[in-house]
Scaffold this active site. Sequence first.
Site, short mmCIF file in Angstrom:
data_model
loop_
_atom_site.label_atom_id
_atom_site.label_comp_id
_atom_site.label_asym_id
_atom_site.label_seq_id
_atom_site.Cartn_x
_atom_site.Cartn_y
_atom_site.Cartn_z
N HIS A 1 -42.80 -6.05 32.65
CA HIS A 1 -42.65 -4.83 31.56
C HIS A 1 -42.78 -5.60 30.27
CE1 HIS A 1 -38.00 -5.78 31.51
NE2 HIS A 1 -38.66 -6.96 31.15
N ASP B 1 -41.92 -22.02 33.92
CA ASP B 1 -41.77 -21.23 32.59
C ASP B 1 -42.05 -22.38 31.38
OD1 ASP B 1 -40.89 -19.59 30.61
OD2 ASP B 1 -39.31 -18.73 31.96
N GLY C 1 -45.47 -24.66 31.79
CA GLY C 1 -46.79 -24.09 31.69
C GLY C 1 -46.54 -22.74 30.92
N ASP C 2 -47.65 -22.06 30.64
CA ASP C 2 -48.05 -20.74 30.45
C ASP C 2 -48.80 -19.92 31.53
OD1 ASP C 2 -49.54 -18.61 29.60
OD2 ASP C 2 -49.30 -19.38 27.31
N PHE C 3 -48.02 -19.06 32.07
CA PHE C 3 -48.67 -18.30 33.36
C PHE C 3 -49.83 -17.78 33.10
CE2 PHE C 3 -44.71 -15.40 32.66
CZ PHE C 3 -45.32 -14.43 31.58
#
Length: 344
Positions: free
Chosen positions: A251, A205, A231-233
């Site tokens: 979602h 995350d 991190g940034d997924f």
Amino acid sequence: MTELAESVPDAASAAVKRLANGFCHAKLLLAAEELGVFTDLHRHGPSTEKELVERLPLHPRGARDFLHGLVLLGLLERRDGRYANSAAATTALVPGGADYIGGFLRRADRKLYPAWQNLAEGLTSGKSEAHGAGPEAFRAMLGDPRQREQYLRMMDSANGLVAGHLAGALDWGAHGHVADIGGCRGNLVGQLLRIHPRLRATVFDLTELEAAFAEHVTALGVADRAGFRAGDFFTDPLPEADVVILGHVLHNWSVEQREFLVAKAYRAVRPGGALLIYDAMLDEEPTDLARVLVSLNMLLITEEGSEYTAGEATAWLEAAGCGDVRVAPLGPADTLVVGRKPTA
């Protein structure tokens, strides 16, 4: 059948009025949580109106009607002039219980309730009408200690209700390592690790959540088996694991972004492992109002999010190369889609 369909013709107006007053019911509950009614009664036991007014920030003018409203909602009971928590309130609204949802209620009161005032505008524009719907605003929210704490409690409330069901939904003994993508401060994996002592976990995350993760998994007693990767997924590599989880994540994003994330997460699954996707997925026909409302929440508070069907999630997995997909209920409010990766 719906409430309106069941009503006789001469009661139709009354039924519509009850629907129109639904916001009053919600606000009674949300105000009671904010004022600490349920916690106070759990601590002090059955109490009179006067005693509650003395202990709580509650003015005498509205106290009687407020408390009677909570009785009529089934949240309080009244006997011999004393008020006490109902069984439902004790289960869901007293801090410390496994099913406590107070964190969700606080976030709903401050984020969702104001957003729903703009539903007509959102339905007209197809865009979020809430302040701070984008990624930059989200990270700014995490930088505010008060808002971050509300968000963390809300996420704990949501995934805490799922954890017990997820713990029995897979043969976890066949797997050694789970990665929760977008796993916040690790509440879900923390519960899994407590139930399955041989399991190890990684939460992936944003870096703003790393300190909260360390504190939370330590409090849960699983810090020796849980790690955090920041991190940034969308842009950074995901941790490889036997089981990868995308829970209450997809979602929030557009269809194209969901397809990208599913494919990326499936690649991170080791051979013989599984990708678990869960959300309040929609049925093909309108059968569950609660899930429809969750989807409308996404319209109001995200840039392009909505709920989706299990069939759509299955299609994303198949497009990623998965040929073994299973769909099952996950507790009363979510659906689980499991995509398995071949051993070779």
